[in-house]
Design an enzyme around this catalytic site. Structure first.
Site, short mmCIF file in Angstrom:
data_model
loop_
_atom_site.label_atom_id
_atom_site.label_comp_id
_atom_site.label_asym_id
_atom_site.label_seq_id
_atom_site.Cartn_x
_atom_site.Cartn_y
_atom_site.Cartn_z
N ASP A 138 0.81 -1.21 0.00
CA ASP A 138 0.00 0.00 0.00
C ASP A 138 0.85 1.27 0.00
OD1 ASP A 138 0.93 -0.50 2.54
OD2 ASP A 138 -0.91 0.11 3.56
N GLY A 139 1.96 1.28 0.74
CA GLY A 139 2.82 2.45 0.75
C GLY A 139 3.43 2.72 -0.60
N SER A 140 3.96 1.68 -1.24
CA SER A 140 4.56 1.83 -2.57
C SER A 140 3.53 2.27 -3.59
CB SER A 140 5.19 0.51 -3.01
OG SER A 140 6.23 0.12 -2.15
N THR A 199 2.13 -7.87 -0.86
CA THR A 199 2.47 -7.70 0.55
C THR A 199 2.05 -8.93 1.33
OG1 THR A 199 1.95 -6.50 2.59
CG2 THR A 199 0.32 -6.38 0.82
N ASP A 256 1.42 -8.84 4.32
CA ASP A 256 0.45 -8.37 5.30
C ASP A 256 -0.98 -8.50 4.81
OD1 ASP A 256 2.79 -7.57 6.56
OD2 ASP A 256 2.63 -5.51 5.84
N MET A 310 4.66 -11.72 11.39
CA MET A 310 4.63 -10.38 10.79
C MET A 310 3.22 -10.04 10.35
SD MET A 310 8.21 -10.54 8.65
CE MET A 310 8.12 -8.83 8.11
N GLU A 352 2.53 -8.97 15.16
CA GLU A 352 3.61 -8.07 15.57
C GLU A 352 3.11 -6.71 16.04
OE1 GLU A 352 6.29 -6.57 12.60
OE2 GLU A 352 4.86 -6.92 10.99
#
Length: 250
Positions: free
Chosen positions: A118-120, A141, A143, A185, A238
């Site tokens: 999502d950040g990228s 990801t 995640d 993670m 995490e």
């Protein structure tokens, strides 16, 4: 699509399983399906900001059946260095987005495919909007926290690895009469913890999306022991925090 002749592709963010398979699929479809030239950009957006830009034309001979079974990404990646707030040696940040956009133009790209989380994707979207070039992003990801995405590239493998870890912890826990805690993670999302915990038969699964208390966990583990079992398995995401907001695992 008729206007696209030269397509760029990059991977951005952390690495995960399946990246080379995705790159291979992009190259095969672009080259065999449309006759386009594919340019692989190295080290994500960092490659676009270098001069000359770090990139190479990528054909079918590069992405064969062997490479797609290789871990990581053959193009390299980066999870730091936002072009809109690039960290400088003196501690300041600099907007280098124009350099990244210029890199797209210098490479003669008609469009770009970005493989990232999502950040990228947010960064690439801003670059495409500012630079006026076509963009398609592929959610990648472990995640699995990209909006409107059911399963992102890398997530299934992460769940498999975490589930296998639980399988390996179980006999050790039973041999030593212990409660074994597995941290997985997922950043701020509990998907890996939840699914691997269910698949691996965990007794307790703690995720950031659901409130919890240590007293409740202790009562449940005691209940497990009263049923005659001498061990318990706990999976912790995490990003889990206590009721006071402190991180559980540092």
């Amino acid at each position: 699509m008729a206007e696209v002749r030269r397509l760029g592709v990059l991977t951005s963010g952390g690495d995960c399983a399946g990246l080379n398979a995705v790159l291979r699929a992009v190259v095969h479809r672009a080259v065999e399906g449309y006759g386009w030239t594919v340019v692989g950009i190295e080290q994500g957006t960092l490659g676009l900001m270098d001069r000359p830009a770090r990139a190479r034309e990528t054909g079918l001979d590069v992405f064969d059946g062997t490479l797609m079974r290789q871990g990581g990404t053959v193009l390299g990646t980066t999870n730091k260095g936002d072009p809109f707030a690039f960290p400088m040696p003196d501690g300041s940040v600099l907007d280098r987005s124009d350099e990244a956009i210029e890199g797209v133009r210098l490479l003669g790209l008609d469009a770009l495919i970005g493989i990232g989380g999502d950040g990228s994707q947010k960064i690439l979207r801003r670059l495409a909007q500012k630079g006026g070039f076509g963009l398609v992003t592929i959610p990648k990801t472990i995640d699995n926290d990209v909006a409107e995405t059911e399963v992102a590239v890398g997530y299934d493998t992460a769940v498999q690895v975490a589930t296998e870890a639980l399988d390996r912890l179980q006999p050790t826990a039973a041999s030593h009469n212990r409660v074994m805690v597995l941290e997985v993670m997922g950043r701020d999302a509990g998907h890996i913890a939840l699914v691997s915990g269910i698949a691996g038969g965990a007794d307790v699964i703690l995720i950031p999306e659901i409130r919890w208390s240590i007293d409740c966990v202790a009562r449940h583990i005691e209940h497990v022991r009263r049923q005659g079992r001498n061990f318990a398995l706990v999976v912790v995401a995490e990003a889990l925090r206590t009721e006071s907001g402190d991180k559980v695992l540092q």
